[in-house]
Design a protein around this motif. Structure first.
Motif, PDB file in Angstrom:
ATOM      1  N   ASN A  51       0.752  -1.015  -0.127  1.00 44.62           N
ATOM      2  CA  ASN A  51      -0.107   0.374   0.113  1.00 44.62           C
ATOM      3  C   ASN A  51       1.104   0.986  -0.290  1.00 44.62           C
ATOM      4  OD1 ASN A  51      -2.185  -1.595   0.280  1.00 44.62           O
ATOM      5  ND2 ASN A  51      -2.238  -1.350   2.568  1.00 44.62           N
ATOM      6  N   TYR A  52       0.841   1.979  -0.989  1.00 39.69           N
ATOM      7  CA  TYR A  52       1.810   3.236  -1.235  1.00 39.69           C
ATOM      8  C   TYR A  52       1.019   4.458  -1.018  1.00 39.69           C
ATOM      9  CZ  TYR A  52       4.623   0.447  -4.365  1.00 39.69           C
ATOM     10  OH  TYR A  52       5.560  -0.006  -5.211  1.00 39.69           O
ATOM     11  N   ARG A  53       1.565   5.317   0.262  1.00 44.93           N
ATOM     12  CA  ARG A  53       0.605   6.683   0.614  1.00 44.93           C
ATOM     13  C   ARG A  53       0.969   7.323  -0.929  1.00 44.93           C
ATOM     14  NH1 ARG A  53       3.987  10.977   0.617  1.00 44.93           N
ATOM     15  NH2 ARG A  53       6.253  10.788  -0.045  1.00 44.93           N
ATOM     16  N   ARG A  54      -0.374   8.011  -0.829  1.00 45.73           N
ATOM     17  CA  ARG A  54      -1.292   8.850  -1.754  1.00 45.73           C
ATOM     18  C   ARG A  54      -0.303  10.558  -2.027  1.00 45.73           C
ATOM     19  NH1 ARG A  54      -3.298   6.707  -5.274  1.00 45.73           N
ATOM     20  NH2 ARG A  54      -4.049   8.211  -6.331  1.00 45.73           N
ATOM     21  N   VAL A  55       0.352  10.715  -3.083  1.00 43.55           N
ATOM     22  CA  VAL A  55       1.173  12.499  -2.883  1.00 43.55           C
ATOM     23  C   VAL A  55       0.889  13.172  -3.651  1.00 43.55           C
ATOM     24  CG1 VAL A  55       3.544  10.405  -2.626  1.00 43.55           C
ATOM     25  CG2 VAL A  55       2.237  11.065  -5.518  1.00 43.55           C
ATOM     26  N   PRO A  56       1.626  14.098  -3.243  1.00 44.84           N
ATOM     27  CA  PRO A  56       0.679  15.445  -4.355  1.00 44.84           C
ATOM     28  C   PRO A  56       0.615  15.152  -5.736  1.00 44.84           C
ATOM     29  CG  PRO A  56       2.209  16.050  -2.718  1.00 44.84           C
ATOM     30  CD  PRO A  56       2.296  14.218  -2.715  1.00 44.84           C
ATOM     31  N   THR A  57      -0.630  15.504  -6.773  1.00 42.49           N
ATOM     32  CA  THR A  57      -0.286  14.988  -7.924  1.00 42.49           C
ATOM     33  C   THR A  57      -0.073  16.256  -8.576  1.00 42.49           C
ATOM     34  OG1 THR A  57      -2.867  15.901  -7.742  1.00 42.49           O
ATOM     35  CG2 THR A  57      -3.115  14.092  -7.613  1.00 42.49           C
ATOM     36  N   ILE A  58       0.281  15.438 -10.231  1.00 40.50           N
ATOM     37  CA  ILE A  58       1.304  16.849 -10.924  1.00 40.50           C
ATOM     38  C   ILE A  58       0.726  18.288 -11.115  1.00 40.50           C
ATOM     39  CG2 ILE A  58       0.438  16.117 -12.709  1.00 40.50           C
ATOM     40  CD1 ILE A  58       3.810  16.169 -12.430  1.00 40.50           C
ATOM     41  N   ASP A  59      -0.073  18.396 -10.424  1.00 35.95           N
ATOM     42  CA  ASP A  59      -1.001  19.988 -10.348  1.00 35.95           C
ATOM     43  C   ASP A  59      -0.552  20.438  -8.940  1.00 35.95           C
ATOM     44  OD1 ASP A  59      -2.769  17.615  -9.738  1.00 35.95           O
ATOM     45  OD2 ASP A  59      -4.503  19.444  -9.967  1.00 35.95           O
ATOM     46  N   GLU A  60      -0.334  19.678  -8.363  1.00 39.00           N
ATOM     47  CA  GLU A  60       0.122  20.414  -6.975  1.00 39.00           C
ATOM     48  C   GLU A  60       1.329  20.522  -6.959  1.00 39.00           C
ATOM     49  OE1 GLU A  60      -1.495  17.529  -4.633  1.00 39.00           O
ATOM     50  OE2 GLU A  60      -3.403  18.161  -4.652  1.00 39.00           O
TER      51      GLU A  60
END
Length: 161
Positions: A51-60
């Motif tokens: 399970n990977y943690r969610r990271v900021p998306t490219i727009d952030e």
């Protein structure tokens, strides 16, 4: 009971004793590996997938933040792989239903076909026409251009029908 009746349970003759010894030589390392390595790790990690943690998306991400860009691309590739696998499973379910329910597959499997087509459309809207070297920034630009086009011309789904 006579003096010659001292039998070990499960080993009635020499063949059974040999097979039991052979079984134990094969089974003992496997049992040791499972009990000492696999099961303790399963207690620490109850999931079989990571399970990977969610990271900021490219727009952030800032334009000069290379680490954020890399993490967003890695997350994009994982998400695309998961979505592709979901689409593959839906396709496989429909094909199995079609083979099993022939000749009535057009009516019996219609719900599976509709789910597959909706998922296929959603996958193509997000990932279609990006090519094999797609990354998060290209996908984001595709989404942005689609939103601008829909703002100017109306929803795309209304024009195709």
């Amino acid at each position: 009971m006579t003096a010659g009746d001292t039998k070990v349970p499960g080993e009635d003759n020499a063949f059974k004793a040999f097979m039991s010894a052979l079984y134990k030589t094969v089974d003992a390392p496997v049992t040791w590996f499972r009990e000492s390595i696999v099961e303790p790790n399963q207690q620490k990690y109850p999931w079989y997938h990571q399970n990977y943690r969610r990271v900021p998306t490219i727009d952030e991400c800032y334009s000069d933040d290379v680490v954020c860009d890399f993490e967003a691309n890695a997350q994009f590739k994982r998400d695309r792989a998961v979505d592709s696998e979901i689409l593959s499973i839906l396709r496989q379910r429909y094909e199995e239903c079609m083979l099993y329910e022939t000749p009535d597959h057009l009516t019996v499997c219609k719900s599976l076909w509709d789910k597959y087509k909706d998922a296929e459309e959603a996958w193509f809207i997000k990932y279609g026409d990006l090519g094999g070297y797609a990354d998060a920034r290209k996908c984001y630009m595709k989404q942005k251009h689609r939103m601008i086009w829909e703002k100017r011309n109306g929803p795309l789904s209304d024009q195709t029908k």
